[in-house]
Design a protein around this motif. Structure first.
Motif, PDB file in Angstrom:
ATOM      1  N   GLN A  70       0.829  -1.204   0.000  1.00  0.00           N
ATOM      2  CA  GLN A  70       0.000   0.000   0.000  1.00  0.00           C
ATOM      3  C   GLN A  70       0.867   1.259   0.000  1.00  0.00           C
ATOM      4  N   GLY A  71       2.104   1.084  -0.427  1.00  0.00           N
ATOM      5  CA  GLY A  71       3.029   2.199  -0.439  1.00  0.00           C
ATOM      6  C   GLY A  71       2.666   3.301  -1.404  1.00  0.00           C
ATOM      7  N   ALA A  72       1.960   2.962  -2.494  1.00  0.00           N
ATOM      8  CA  ALA A  72       1.581   4.010  -3.447  1.00  0.00           C
ATOM      9  C   ALA A  72       0.687   5.045  -2.785  1.00  0.00           C
ATOM     10  N   THR A  73      -0.200   4.589  -1.878  1.00  0.00           N
ATOM     11  CA  THR A  73      -1.047   5.537  -1.153  1.00  0.00           C
ATOM     12  C   THR A  73      -0.204   6.417  -0.232  1.00  0.00           C
ATOM     13  N   ALA A  74       0.715   5.802   0.503  1.00  0.00           N
ATOM     14  CA  ALA A  74       1.585   6.574   1.388  1.00  0.00           C
ATOM     15  C   ALA A  74       2.439   7.565   0.599  1.00  0.00           C
ATOM     16  N   TRP A  75       3.018   7.092  -0.499  1.00  0.00           N
ATOM     17  CA  TRP A  75       3.883   7.941  -1.326  1.00  0.00           C
ATOM     18  C   TRP A  75       3.097   9.106  -1.922  1.00  0.00           C
ATOM     19  N   GLY A  76       1.935   8.810  -2.471  1.00  0.00           N
ATOM     20  CA  GLY A  76       1.126   9.865  -3.068  1.00  0.00           C
ATOM     21  C   GLY A  76       0.650  10.877  -2.046  1.00  0.00           C
ATOM     22  N   ALA A  77       0.209  10.413  -0.882  1.00  0.00           N
ATOM     23  CA  ALA A  77      -0.260  11.339   0.150  1.00  0.00           C
ATOM     24  C   ALA A  77       0.861  12.249   0.623  1.00  0.00           C
ATOM     25  N   LEU A  78       2.056  11.684   0.802  1.00  0.00           N
ATOM     26  CA  LEU A  78       3.171  12.471   1.343  1.00  0.00           C
ATOM     27  C   LEU A  78       3.806  13.395   0.313  1.00  0.00           C
ATOM     28  N   THR A  79       3.745  13.024  -0.966  1.00  0.00           N
ATOM     29  CA  THR A  79       4.386  13.851  -1.988  1.00  0.00           C
ATOM     30  C   THR A  79       3.418  14.799  -2.684  1.00  0.00           C
ATOM     31  N   ARG A  80       2.133  14.434  -2.735  1.00  0.00           N
ATOM     32  CA  ARG A  80       1.179  15.241  -3.489  1.00  0.00           C
ATOM     33  C   ARG A  80       0.161  15.958  -2.606  1.00  0.00           C
ATOM     34  N   ALA A  81      -0.341  15.267  -1.602  1.00  0.00           N
ATOM     35  CA  ALA A  81      -1.383  15.891  -0.778  1.00  0.00           C
ATOM     36  C   ALA A  81      -0.809  16.841   0.260  1.00  0.00           C
ATOM     37  N   VAL A  82       0.316  16.467   0.877  1.00  0.00           N
ATOM     38  CA  VAL A  82       0.877  17.309   1.947  1.00  0.00           C
ATOM     39  C   VAL A  82       2.283  17.810   1.652  1.00  0.00           C
ATOM     40  N   GLU A  83       2.944  17.222   0.667  1.00  0.00           N
ATOM     41  CA  GLU A  83       4.274  17.675   0.231  1.00  0.00           C
ATOM     42  C   GLU A  83       5.228  17.860   1.415  1.00  0.00           C
ATOM     43  N   VAL A  84       5.678  16.740   1.964  1.00  0.00           N
ATOM     44  CA  VAL A  84       6.621  16.761   3.087  1.00  0.00           C
ATOM     45  C   VAL A  84       7.870  17.552   2.707  1.00  0.00           C
ATOM     46  N   ARG A  85       8.276  18.421   3.625  1.00  0.00           N
ATOM     47  CA  ARG A  85       9.442  19.289   3.394  1.00  0.00           C
ATOM     48  C   ARG A  85      10.547  18.952   4.385  1.00  0.00           C
TER      49      ARG A  85
END
Length: 342
Positions: free
Chosen positions: A135-150
């Protein structure tokens, strides 16, 4: 890579059916194992032999008959879900026997699938076929697209030992987070999150008020939330939000894994905090980003091969173990994805 030859197709196959709507605690009595003829593909269809299938928390909700944005399972009929298999027959010519594919009809040994619902998988993209069901695609997408971890962000992940959360901690660290905090249901899981899966600190449900534990783990507040749980954990995260915090909501385990497996997840949020701290709350679903699986597979494959990412998962063997796998998932027995090898 040339597709491999596939063995002869048997006359019958096994599939797991829903015996009755799930009320209360989920048990194996909610399922039946049936033998049925192997289906034959028609024009534009492909016959696939399932090799590995995933079970997820959303399946528990689909068993209840509650109103959902996706179809519910039907008593007396086979369940379905994300799976990886190999093409056995493709009369339309769009696929070749032996090709590895992702399909949406797990819970059965063979499936007839419309060509448009198959996703071809490169056999060397990931070390094992099972890794395609992370389920990493969900984690990756949420962190890079929805919240954009800095770089330097403090990130809080709820349900950190689940299929999404067990990769989210690693990915937040990979994206430059300064501090990563996760919640889970036991100290046994918390210890592994801290030791292996990228988490600096953990919050354990039942070990005291969630808001108090979060203040201890993130005394300066949080910049990012990846929420798979909802409920009081979402409320606590909002109380700890820094100005301009970004929240990605991807699940509602507080209700999905509850006694009734419900789909509705009401929670009280302080509108004043959202406004004054300029908190952004965004729902995130993989279905709205069809390009993400391919992007994630490239990132995941690189990380698995160089050792910078690990894939926590439980693998049960035999389709007859699928009901037990889902029951154990709802009871919180495992860390990471829960998969069944057929």
């Amino acid at each position: 890579m040339t597709p491999t030859a596939v063995p002869d197709v048997p006359a019958v196959q096994r599939e797991v059916r829903l015996a009755a709507r799930a009320e209360g605690q989920l048990t194996t009595r909610h399922f039946t194992l049936a033998e049925v003829p192997v289906p034959q593909p028609g024009p534009g269809q492909v016959l696939v032999r399932t090799r590995v299938m995933a079970v997820t928390a959303a399946m528990r909700t689909q068993m209840t008959g509650a109103p959902l944005p996706m179809p519910s399972f039907v008593p007396g009929q086979a369940l379905w879900g994300s799976a990886v298999g190999e093409v056995v027959a493709a009369p339309g010519g769009g696929f070749a026997p032996g090709e590895l594919v992702h399909h949406p009809y797990g819970w059965r040994e063979f499936a007839v699938v419309d060509e448009g619902r198959l996703r071809r998988l490169a056999p060397d993209a990931l070390p094992t076929p099972a890794a395609h069901l992370s389920q990493g695609a969900t984690a990756w997408g949420a962190l890079t697209r929805a919240v954009e971890v800095r770089p330097g962000d403090t990130v809080f992940v709820t349900g950190a030992a689940g299929g999404v959360g067990s990769l989210a901690g690693q990915l937040a660290r990979r994206l430059g987070a300064g501090r990563v905090v996760g919640s889970t249901g036991s100290e046994r899981k918390a210890a592994r999150l801290r030791a292996e899966l990228g988490y600096d600190d953990t919050i354990v449900r039942g070990a005291g008020p969630i808001d108090r534990q979060l203040r201890r783990a993130a005394p300066d507040g949080i910049d990012v939330l990846l929420d798979t749980v909802g409920g009081e954990q979402l409320t606590a995260a909002l109380a700890a939000a820094r100005p301009d915090a970004r929240f990605a909501l991807v699940g509602a385990l507080a209700t999905q894994l509850g006694g009734d497996g419900g789909a509705v997840a009401p929670v009280e949020l302080d509108a004043g905090l959202i406004i004054t701290r300029r908190v952004v709350l965004r729902g995130f679903g993989l279905h709205a980003h069809p390009d993400l699986p391919q992007e994630w597979t490239k990132e995941f494959g690189q990380g698995l091969r160089d050792g910078s990412l690990v894939f926590p998962h439980a693998l049960l063997k035999g389709i007859e173990q699928a009901p037990r796998a889902l029951c154990e998932l709802t009871q919180g027995h495992h860390i990471g994805a829960v998969l069944v090898e057929l």
